[in-house]
Design a protein around this motif. Structure first.
Motif, short mmCIF file in Angstrom:
data_model
loop_
_atom_site.label_atom_id
_atom_site.label_comp_id
_atom_site.label_asym_id
_atom_site.label_seq_id
_atom_site.Cartn_x
_atom_site.Cartn_y
_atom_site.Cartn_z
N ALA A 1 0.82 -1.21 0.00
CA ALA A 1 0.00 0.00 0.00
C ALA A 1 0.85 1.26 0.00
O ALA A 1 0.47 2.28 -0.58
CB ALA A 1 -0.94 0.01 1.21
N GLU A 2 2.02 1.21 0.63
CA GLU A 2 2.90 2.38 0.66
C GLU A 2 3.95 2.32 -0.44
O GLU A 2 4.89 3.12 -0.45
CB GLU A 2 3.57 2.48 2.02
N GLU A 3 3.81 1.35 -1.37
CA GLU A 3 4.68 1.24 -2.54
C GLU A 3 6.14 1.06 -2.16
O GLU A 3 7.04 1.51 -2.88
CB GLU A 3 4.51 2.46 -3.45
N ARG A 4 6.37 0.35 -1.05
CA ARG A 4 7.75 0.08 -0.65
C ARG A 4 8.25 -1.22 -1.27
O ARG A 4 9.44 -1.36 -1.55
CB ARG A 4 7.84 -0.02 0.88
N LYS A 5 7.34 -2.18 -1.44
CA LYS A 5 7.71 -3.48 -1.98
C LYS A 5 6.57 -4.00 -2.85
O LYS A 5 5.50 -3.40 -2.92
CB LYS A 5 7.96 -4.50 -0.85
N HIS A 6 6.85 -5.11 -3.52
CA HIS A 6 5.83 -5.88 -4.26
C HIS A 6 5.18 -5.06 -5.37
O HIS A 6 3.96 -5.15 -5.59
CB HIS A 6 4.75 -6.40 -3.30
N ASN A 7 5.97 -4.27 -6.09
CA ASN A 7 5.41 -3.47 -7.18
C ASN A 7 4.97 -4.33 -8.36
O ASN A 7 4.28 -3.83 -9.26
CB ASN A 7 6.44 -2.43 -7.64
N HIS A 8 5.38 -5.59 -8.38
CA HIS A 8 4.92 -6.48 -9.46
C HIS A 8 3.48 -6.91 -9.23
O HIS A 8 2.86 -7.49 -10.12
CB HIS A 8 5.82 -7.71 -9.55
N VAL A 9 2.95 -6.64 -8.04
CA VAL A 9 1.53 -6.91 -7.76
C VAL A 9 0.74 -5.65 -8.08
O VAL A 9 0.96 -4.60 -7.48
CB VAL A 9 1.33 -7.32 -6.29
N TYR A 10 -0.18 -5.75 -9.04
CA TYR A 10 -0.93 -4.55 -9.44
C TYR A 10 -2.13 -4.31 -8.54
O TYR A 10 -2.37 -3.19 -8.10
CB TYR A 10 -1.38 -4.68 -10.90
N PHE A 11 -2.89 -5.37 -8.27
CA PHE A 11 -4.02 -5.27 -7.35
C PHE A 11 -3.81 -6.26 -6.21
O PHE A 11 -3.48 -7.43 -6.44
CB PHE A 11 -5.35 -5.60 -8.05
N LEU A 12 -4.03 -5.80 -4.98
CA LEU A 12 -3.91 -6.66 -3.80
C LEU A 12 -5.24 -6.64 -3.05
O LEU A 12 -5.69 -5.59 -2.62
CB LEU A 12 -2.78 -6.17 -2.89
N PHE A 13 -5.85 -7.82 -2.91
CA PHE A 13 -7.15 -7.92 -2.26
C PHE A 13 -7.09 -8.86 -1.06
O PHE A 13 -7.12 -10.09 -1.24
CB PHE A 13 -8.21 -8.43 -3.25
N PRO A 14 -6.98 -8.35 0.15
CA PRO A 14 -7.11 -9.22 1.33
C PRO A 14 -8.56 -9.70 1.47
O PRO A 14 -9.50 -8.90 1.43
CB PRO A 14 -6.71 -8.31 2.50
N LEU A 15 -8.73 -11.01 1.63
CA LEU A 15 -10.05 -11.60 1.81
C LEU A 15 -10.06 -12.39 3.12
O LEU A 15 -9.95 -13.63 3.10
CB LEU A 15 -10.41 -12.52 0.63
N PRO A 16 -10.16 -11.74 4.26
CA PRO A 16 -10.15 -12.47 5.54
C PRO A 16 -11.35 -13.40 5.62
O PRO A 16 -12.47 -13.04 5.29
CB PRO A 16 -10.24 -11.34 6.59
N PHE A 17 -11.13 -14.61 6.09
CA PHE A 17 -12.21 -15.59 6.15
C PHE A 17 -13.27 -15.19 7.16
O PHE A 17 -14.44 -15.57 7.00
CB PHE A 17 -11.65 -16.97 6.48
N LYS A 18 -12.90 -14.44 8.18
CA LYS A 18 -13.92 -14.01 9.13
C LYS A 18 -14.91 -13.04 8.47
O LYS A 18 -16.07 -12.94 8.90
CB LYS A 18 -13.29 -13.36 10.35
N GLU A 19 -14.49 -12.35 7.42
CA GLU A 19 -15.42 -11.49 6.67
C GLU A 19 -16.18 -12.31 5.63
O GLU A 19 -17.34 -12.00 5.33
CB GLU A 19 -14.65 -10.34 6.02
N LEU A 20 -15.55 -13.32 5.07
CA LEU A 20 -16.26 -14.19 4.13
C LEU A 20 -17.35 -14.97 4.84
O LEU A 20 -18.37 -15.33 4.22
CB LEU A 20 -15.28 -15.14 3.46
N ASN A 21 -17.15 -15.23 6.13
CA ASN A 21 -18.18 -15.95 6.90
C ASN A 21 -19.50 -15.20 6.92
O ASN A 21 -20.57 -15.80 7.03
CB ASN A 21 -17.70 -16.19 8.33
N ARG B 1 -12.85 -15.27 17.01
CA ARG B 1 -12.78 -15.98 15.73
C ARG B 1 -14.11 -16.55 15.30
O ARG B 1 -14.22 -17.19 14.26
CB ARG B 1 -11.76 -17.12 15.83
N GLY B 2 -15.16 -16.38 16.11
CA GLY B 2 -16.48 -16.85 15.73
C GLY B 2 -16.78 -18.27 16.14
O GLY B 2 -17.76 -18.86 15.66
N SER B 3 -15.93 -18.85 17.00
CA SER B 3 -16.21 -20.21 17.47
C SER B 3 -17.46 -20.20 18.33
O SER B 3 -17.85 -19.16 18.90
CB SER B 3 -15.02 -20.74 18.26
N ALA B 4 -18.08 -21.35 18.46
CA ALA B 4 -19.30 -21.46 19.25
C ALA B 4 -19.03 -21.02 20.69
O ALA B 4 -18.03 -21.41 21.30
CB ALA B 4 -19.80 -22.90 19.23
N SER B 5 -19.90 -20.17 21.19
CA SER B 5 -19.71 -19.63 22.54
C SER B 5 -19.94 -20.72 23.58
O SER B 5 -20.76 -21.64 23.38
CB SER B 5 -20.67 -18.47 22.78
#
Length: 789
Positions: A362-382, A574-578
Motif C-alpha cells: 500500500a505504501e509502494e515500498r515493496k511488491h510493485n509487481h503486484v498490481y491489485f492486492l485484495f485481502p479476503l479475511p475468512f472471518k469477513e467471508l463468513n 474468531r467466531g467459534s461457538a460460545s
C-alpha cells in the motif's frame, strides 16, 4: 522536372550541385533537403543561371564571363540558414523521410525560391523558374491547410486525480503507443505533426518513443496529453487502443484508491487484549519475524529443565526468509510459484506478517509487481456464507472502489488475494466433491467460490496466499500448494528488539531484557509475539504502579494465565461457538487431565486413542483454542504421519497444574495422592491445599528426569491472589482460598537446607519466587539458580 534537372546538371558539368554546398558536412537534415530537391523540385531549385544581364560588370561591350564562376554556395545559403534555425531537422534519418517530411522540406524550398526569384525578375530563365514555383505552390500548399482537430480543453475547476502523475502518464502513453504497428505509428506521428505542429520544434517522425512522449508531456498538461493521444487514436480508427488507454487510467485510479483503503484499515494495530482501545501505528511496533520455508516443523521444544527429542524428522534444509521476500518475483517467475500456504501456531505472528506485506504494498515500498492486492479475511467471508455470490462481487463488496472496473484482470502486473485465517472459515471445504467453477463473474455458493479459488480455477494467473493454523492447511490438496512457509515467531535478537521498541526508556528496556535473560522459561516463551505482549503489559503495569526502580515479578504462573485468557479471547473473536464459563472450565479440565497424564509418563505426542479417552475434540484443541498443534513427521522416506502435541512443553505443564488446582477447588480432591473425604478435609483452614503442595514437592523431587519441576512452580502459583482473580470465572465460588504461601515456603526452605537433592535446589528457589517469598532466600542460592539454567 527530374529529367530537366538531370539535363541541367549534364549541361553545367554536374559538379556544381554537390554536398560541398553544405559547410557542416553531410548531416541528416542536409541529406533530407538534398534528397527532396532531387526528387521533387530537381536541381533547378538550387541552380544559378549563367546569363545574368542585369549583373554584368564589364564595359558593356561583352557579357560577363561566368564560365568558371557559379555562386552555388550563395544561392544555397537561404535554405541552409533555415536548417540552422531548425536544428532538430538534422536528426531526421534519411530512410525514414515520409510524405509529410517531404512536403515540409519542399515548402521551405519553394519559399526560398520565390524570394530568390524576385531579385532576378529581369532574367527570363528565372522568370520561368518563378512561374513554375508559383504554379507548384497551390499544389503543395493545399495539404498544408490544418484539418479540423479536436479542441484540447483542461477544465481549470476540475481537480486532478492524485493517481495521475507524470510517471504514470508517461508509462501509459508509451505502453499504448508501443502496441502500434510500424505503419500505424508512422501514421500517428504524421497526424500528430500535421494537427499539432506546435508540440514539437521539428517533425517527430525520426523520434524514438521516449522522446516522442517526453515532447508531449513537456508541452501539454498531463490531462491534455492523454486527451490528445486518445483523440488521435480514435480518429485513426484505433478504438481498441483508445479503450486500452482509458482502461489504464481507470485502473490506475482504482489502484490508488485501493491503496488508500488498505492504509486506513491496516496502518494501525491494537496490541494486547487488556488495552483494546489503544491503537498504535503499525510501523512503530512491527518487528521482523522468524519465517522459514519448512512447513510442519513442529513446536518449539526448548525447555529449561527437560530434555526433549526433536519430533520432526524433516530432512529438508531450511531457508530463512523475511516478510518482504514472500512472493518474490524470482520465486513467482522462475519457480512458477503462485499459491503459498503459511502455517503457524496461535500467537506466533502470522497476521502480523500479513499486515506487513499489505502495508509494504500500500505504501509502494515493496511488491510493485503486484498490481491489485485484495485481502479476503475468512472471518469477513463468513458473513456472506448464505449468499450466492461471485468472486468479483466479493471484491466489490469488501472494496467498493473496485466497482468502477468490470474486471480486475490486467497485464500490467499480478492480481493477488490474501486469504487470512483459513482455520476460521465456518464452512467445510471438500476438494473432491465440490463442483468446478471457472467464471469469476458468475455467482455461486461461497464454498464453491473459495474452493475453486484455492484450486486455481478462478483467475488462474493470480497469486494466492493462504494463512492458517497447521491442522486446517494440511487438508489442502497438494497440487494447489506450490510452497509452504512457517512463521516461528521471534529469534533471540528479535525478542530484544521487541522490548527495546516497547520500552522507550533505555534503562527500563535494559532492565526488562536482563530480567528475561535471567529467567530461562520466560525468555524461551518470548519466541511467541503474543507472549511478549503479555509480558510487556505486566512489566509496564509494574513500572506504573511501583516506579521505574521496581523489582520485576519473577513468577511464571501469572504470565501463563494471562496467555491462556488471551487464547480464549481470540477463540471467541474468531467466531467459534460460545461456551458458558462452566463449559469452558470443563474443556480446560479435560485438556489439563490429558496434559497431566502425559506429563507423568513424560510424553508429548498425543495419540488418537488418547483423544477419545479424554473427551476433547481434536479440532477444538488444535484449531479453535490454539493450545495444541498438528504437524507431520517423516517416519520413513515416503511416509509421513500426522501427530498432535501441545504448542510448547511448558503449556502442557501449565495445563496439568491448572487441572490439579481446579480439581481441588471443585471437588476437594488431591489428584497427587489417594482420594480422601473432601468434607473432612475442609473442616480445617484449607488443609487440603497445603497437603497438595507437600505432595507435589515430594513428587517433583523424586522425579528422576525433572519432568515435574516446572509443573510444581505453576501449581504453587495457582493459589496466589492475583492468579485467582484472573481465574475467577472458572472457580466454583467467588471466595478466594488461602494460598498457604508461608507454610509452603517453609517446607521448601527446609528442603533446600537439607540439600538431599542438590540438583533440584535451583528449581526450589524458583518455587519460592512463584510464592512471592524468594526475596528472603540467600542471594547465593539465587545466583546458583541462574547459573544452573
Amino acid at each position: 522536372m527530374a529529367g530537366r534537372g538531370s539535363d541541367t546538371m549534364e549541361h553545367d558539368g554536374g559538379e556544381t550541385i554537390s554536398d560541398v554546398s553544405f559547410p557542416l558536412g553531410e548531416g541528416v537534415s542536409g541529406r533530407g533537403r538534398s534528397t527532396i530537391s532531387m526528387s521533387d523540385a530537381g536541381e533547378e531549385a538550387f541552380y544559378v543561371p549563367e546569363r545574368r544581364p542585369s549583373l554584368d560588370l564589364g564595359d558593356g561591350l561583352r557579357p560577363m564571363d561566368t564560365t568558371h564562376r557559379h555562386d552555388v554556395e550563395r544561392a544555397q545559403s537561404p535554405v541552409y540558414s533555415y536548417n540552422s534555425v531548425n536544428s532538430d531537422t538534422q536528426f531526421w534519418p534519411s530512410d525514414e523521410l515520409d510524405e509529410e517530411t517531404e512536403l515540409s522540406a519542399t515548402r521551405v524550398q519553394l519559399e526560398r525560391t520565390e524570394s530568390y526569384s524576385s531579385g532576378y525578375s529581369v532574367d527570363s530563365d528565372c522568370e520561368t523558374r518563378t512561374r513554375k514555383s508559383q504554379d507548384a505552390a497551390p499544389k503543395e500548399e493545399g495539404p498544408a491547410v490544418e484539418p479540423p482537430r479536436p479542441e484540447l480543453i483542461k477544465n481549470p475547476d476540475e481537480k486532478r486525480h492524485p493517481a495521475l502523475t507524470v510517471d504514470f502518464t508517461f508509462k501509459a502513453i508509451r505502453k499504448t503507443l508501443e502496441k502500434l504497428g510500424k505503419d500505424d505509428l508512422r501514421t500517428f506521428k504524421i497526424t500528430l505533426w500535421k494537427r499539432y505542429p506546435e508540440s514539437f520544434s521539428s517533425p517527430p517522425q525520426g523520434m524514438d518513443m521516449v522522446d516522442l512522449v517526453d515532447g508531449l508531456l513537456e508541452f501539454y498538461d498531463l490531462e491534455v496529453a492523454l486527451q490528445l493521444t486518445k483523440a488521435l487514436l480514435k480518429d485513426l480508427g484505433l478504438k481498441r487502443l483508445d479503450a486500452y488507454l482509458t482502461d489504464l487510467c481507470k485502473k490506475n485510479e482504482v489502484r490508488y484508491e485501493l491503496r488508500g483503503t488498505l492504509l486506513r484499515k491496516y496502518s494501525w494495530m491494537c496490541e494486547g487484549v487488556a488495552q483494546q482501545g489503544e491503537h498504535k501505528a503499525f510501523d512503530s511496533i512491527f518487528n521482523e519475524l522468524y519465517i522459514t520455508d519448512r512447513g510442519n516443523a513442529g513446536p518449539n521444544i526448548e525447555h529449561e529443565v527437560r530434555k526433549i527429542d526433536k519430533l520432526s524428522t524433516n530432512r529438508k534444509k531450511e531457508k530463512r526468509i523475511t516478510c518482504s521476500q514472500i512472493f518474490d518475483p524470482d520465486v513467482i517467475y522462475e519457480k512458477h510459484v503462485s499459491h503459498i500456504v503459511t502455517n503457524g501456531i496461535a500467537g506466533v505472528g502470522k497476521s502480523m506478517a500479513v499486515q506487513k506485506f499489505i502495508m509494504d504494498w500500500a505504501e509502494e515500498r515493496k511488491h510493485n509487481h503486484v498490481y491489485f492486492l485484495f485481502p479476503l479475511p475468512f472471518k469477513e467471508l463468513n458473513l456472506m456464507l448464505k449468499l450466492k455470490i461471485s468472486l468479483l462481487e466479493i471484491v466489490h463488496t469488501l472494496y467498493p472502489e473496485t466497482k468502477a472496473l468490470p474486471t480486475f484482470e490486467c497485464d500490467e502486473g499480478k492480481v493477488m488475494f490474501i486469504c487470512d485465517g483459513l482455520d476460521e472459515y465456518a464452512h467445510s471445504l471438500d476438494f473432491h466433491r465440490t463442483e468446478t467453477w471457472c467464471d469469476s463473474t458468475e455467482p455461486a455458493a461461497m464454498h464453491v467460490v473459495v474452493t475453486n479459488l484455492i484450486r486455481g480455477n478462478l483467475l488462474p494467473s493470480s497469486l494466492l496466499w493462504i494463512i492458517s493454523r497447521p491442522l486446517t492447511s494440511s487438508r489442502l490438496p497438494p497440487e494447489s500448494v506450490h510452497q509452504v512457509l512457517e512463521v516461528r515467531g521471534f529469534t533471540n535478537e528479535q525478542k530484544e528488539e521487541y522490548f527495546r521498541r516497547r520500552f522507550q526508556d533505555p534503562a527500563q528496556a535494559d532492565k526488562v531484557i536482563a530480567h528475561l535473560t535471567s529467567c530461562k522459561t520466560l525468555h524461551i516463551m518470548c519466541h511467541l509475539p503474543m507472549f511478549c505482549c503479555v509480558v510487556r503489559e505486566v512489566f509496564q503495569h509494574t513500572f506504573r504502579e511501583k516506579g521505574p526502580d521496581a523489582e520485576l515479578p519473577k513468577g511464571l504462573t501469572l504470565m501463563y494465565t494471562r496467555l491462556l485468557l488471551v487464547h480464549l479471547h481470540v477463540r471467541g473473536a474468531r467466531g467459534s461457538a460460545s461456551r458458558t464459563p462452566e463449559e469452558e472450565r470443563d474443556f480446560l479440565m479435560n485438556l489439563g487431565k490429558l496434559a497431566f497424564t502425559m506429563l507423568e509418563k513424560n510424553q508429548m505426542v498425543i495419540g488418537k486413542a488418547t483423544w477419545k479417552d479424554c473427551g476433547v475434540d481434536v479440532a477444538e484443541a488444535v484449531t479453535n483454542s490454539g493450545l495444541c498443534i498438528e504437524f507431520l513427521i517423516e517416519q520413513f522416506v515416503m511416509y509421513q504421519e500426522r501427530i498432535q502435541t501441545f504448542i510448547h512443553p511448558t503449556i502442557q505443564e501449565y495445563l496439568a497444574a491448572l487441572y490439579v488446582f481446579l480439581t481441588w477447588r471443585c471437588t476437594g480432591q488431591n489428584v497427587l495422592q489417594q482420594p480422601r473425604n473432601s468434607k473432612f478435609s475442609r473442616m480445617f483452614k484449607d488443609p487440603g491445599l497445603l497437603d497438595m503442595h507437600r505432595s507435589a514437592i515430594e513428587r517433583s523431587l523424586q522425579s528422576p528426569d525433572g519432568n515435574l519441576d516446572v509443573f510444581l512452580r505453576f501449581l504453587l502459583g495457582m493459589a496466589q491472589t492475583a492468579n485467582q482473580e484472573l481465574l475467577q470465572r472458572f472457580l466454583p465460588d467467588k471466595n478466594k482460598c488461602s494460598s498457604a504461601s508461608e507454610e509452603t515456603a517453609t517446607i521448601i526452605r527446609k528442603k533446600i537446607k537439607e540439600n538431599h537433592y542438590p540438583d533440584r535446589n535451583a528449581n526450589l528457589q524458583c518455587c519460592l519466587d512463584e510464592l512471592g517469598a524468594g526475596a528472603e532466600a540467600p542471594r547465593r542460592s539465587r545466583s546458583n539458580s541462574v547459573k544452573s539454567q
